[in-house]
Design an enzyme around this catalytic site. Structure first.
Site, PDB file in Angstrom:
ATOM      1  N   CYS A 209       0.866  -1.184   0.000  1.00  0.00           N
ATOM      2  CA  CYS A 209       0.000   0.000   0.000  1.00  0.00           C
ATOM      3  C   CYS A 209       0.900   1.230   0.000  1.00  0.00           C
ATOM      4  O   CYS A 209       1.608   1.490   0.972  1.00  0.00           O
ATOM      5  CB  CYS A 209      -0.913  -0.025   1.222  1.00  0.00           C
TER       6      CYS A 209
ATOM      7  N   CYS B 188     -11.461   8.907   8.208  1.00  0.00           N
ATOM      8  CA  CYS B 188     -10.095   8.531   7.838  1.00  0.00           C
ATOM      9  C   CYS B 188      -9.072   9.286   8.675  1.00  0.00           C
ATOM     10  O   CYS B 188      -9.087  10.523   8.741  1.00  0.00           O
ATOM     11  CB  CYS B 188      -9.879   8.833   6.350  1.00  0.00           C
TER      12      CYS B 188
ATOM     13  N   CYS C 153      -6.610  -0.028   6.813  1.00  0.00           N
ATOM     14  CA  CYS C 153      -7.199   0.955   5.904  1.00  0.00           C
ATOM     15  C   CYS C 153      -7.764   2.140   6.675  1.00  0.00           C
ATOM     16  O   CYS C 153      -8.542   1.982   7.618  1.00  0.00           O
ATOM     17  CB  CYS C 153      -8.310   0.274   5.098  1.00  0.00           C
TER      18      CYS C 153
END
Length: 407
Positions: free
Chosen positions: A135, A149, A380
């Site tokens: 990633c 986030c 994530c």
């Protein structure tokens, strides 16, 4: 980040940071033409440039060398000339964390550019049975302020250069022993066969389509058959929905596409993904339907974070199916990964499974992504370059949230 959405930069608005006086340019991240131009600038004879470029390209990307002295098919004098003029330096690894599930996270530091200051980003490696996924970050910080986030809470500092994006891949391959003549660290969790870094996802820090030129240059190197040699079908670019840049991504990069969708109504997506105010759902999905190369073999992945009592109802699942009708797609359901200070909770597991069943019955693959690296803030939505400085009470709060979400 408190700046309004209108302040978000256009794709080419942020220029590459200049180098400081006396700082050697790197040959990492340059196209073949770029390497050739650098060689011409130091006086390499025109008739030798093509050959020298091919040699250097192979040593950097196929062999993973970091020292011009190791380029054994290049003359000793030329190696000395290259070392005097250029660098192949990797990013500095400030910290390396290994999760209990084998996920690795690197905090990398890049040197100051011009009058700037050193900057840090995070890169994550996720080992699985059949593949190893890296990633990769595209920006230091982010402008999009998606409310769920962690990365979105860090202000944008600057775009990463192609060198810095490619550098993350090289560091990972170095650390995992994924270059010829290098060995995998004892005890490292890696795929049982094949390339250790087999897949790349541009899902780290930043919005890749707001750094289009540098991301393009880096991914073309990653997919070059004589370079890092990753199939474009194993490279996924994830965007929150920068609609005008989506056609260019398909035409000029040709990677797989992932869309951070997370809601099926504009009023909710305006909150979760504020970019939606500029490019609403209908406009975004029209761009997806027209994505170059779209087919059942090259499906678009829609990322959907599962937030308890926010976007996880059966009605939401049915509306998601309706919205995506006619788009070859896969829907990744992402159990929400907590971070200190967040007000969202992860949906109950039974709710996530019920949501997945509705989507699956409609004919869409709907895998539930297994959370990886939560204990090192590598999952994530958790990346943030200051995470290694988290205060003790924040870590305790995170551990409590993770415990609650697993009950």
């Amino acid at each position: 980040m408190t700046a309004p959405l209108a302040a978000a930069p256009a794709a080419e608005a942020i220029q590459k940071p200049p180098r400081g006086a006396g700082e050697k340019p790197s040959l990492v991240g340059l196209s073949r033409a770029g390497i050739g131009a650098e060689l011409a600038a130091i006086g390499v004879e025109p008739k030798q440039i093509r050959m020298r470029t091919a040699q250097i390209w192979n040593w950097i990307y196929a062999r993973g060398v970091t020292d011009f002295g190791d380029m054994l098919n290049v003359s000793k004098d030329m190696r000395a000339t290259l070392a005097d003029a250029f660098t192949l330096a990797r990013p500095e690894i400030v910290a390396e964390q290994v999760s209990e599930d084998g996920t690795r996270k690197w905090l990398m530091r890049f040197p100051p550019r011009g009058a700037g200051r050193p900057v840090e980003i995070e890169t994550v490696y996720i080992p699985e049975i059949g593949r190893g996924t890296l990633c990769v970050s595209s920006q230091v910080g982010c402008t999009l302020t998606c409310s769920f986030c962690h990365t979105g809470t860090q202000k944008l500092v600057r775009n990463l250069t192609a060198e810095e994006i490619v550098g993350q891949i090289l560091v990972a391959r170095d650390r995992l022993g994924d270059f010829p003549d290098k060995s995998t660290p004892v005890g490292a969790a890696v795929p049982s066969e094949g390339r250790l870094v087999s897949n790349i996802v541009m899902m780290g820090m930043g919005e890749p389509l707001y750094n289009f030129d540098n991301v393009k240059e880096a991914l073309l190197i990653a997919s070059d058959g004589e370079g890092l040699s990753l199939s474009k079908r194993r490279i996924t670019l994830s965007t929150s929905g920068v609609v005008p840049m989506i056609p260019r991504a398909g035409e000029e990069i040709g990677s797989m596409l992932a869309i951070s969708l997370h809601a099926v109504r504009d009023d909710l997506r305006d909150i979760l993904v504020p970019l939606n105010k500029k490019y609403p759902i209908a406009e975004l999905l029209d761009a997806c339907r027209a994505y170059p190369g779209l087919s059942n073999a090259r499906r678009i992945t829609f990322e959907y974070v599962m937030l308890k009592d926010i976007n996880d109802s059966a009605a939401d699942a049915r509306e998601l199916v309706r919205l995506l009708r006619g788009i070859p797609a896969k829907i990744n359901l992402i159990p929400f990964n907590p971070w200190p200070g967040v007000n969202y909770q992860c949906s109950d597991w039974e709710t996530i499974e019920a949501f997945s069943d509705i989507v699956n019955r409609a004919g869409y693959a709907s895998p539930i992504r297994t959370p990886r690296g939560r204990d090192i803030l590598a999952a994530c939505g958790q990346l943030k370059s200051e995470s290694e400085r988290m205060r003790a009470r924040e870590r305790l709060a995170l551990e409590a949230m993770m415990a609650d979400s697993e009950d």
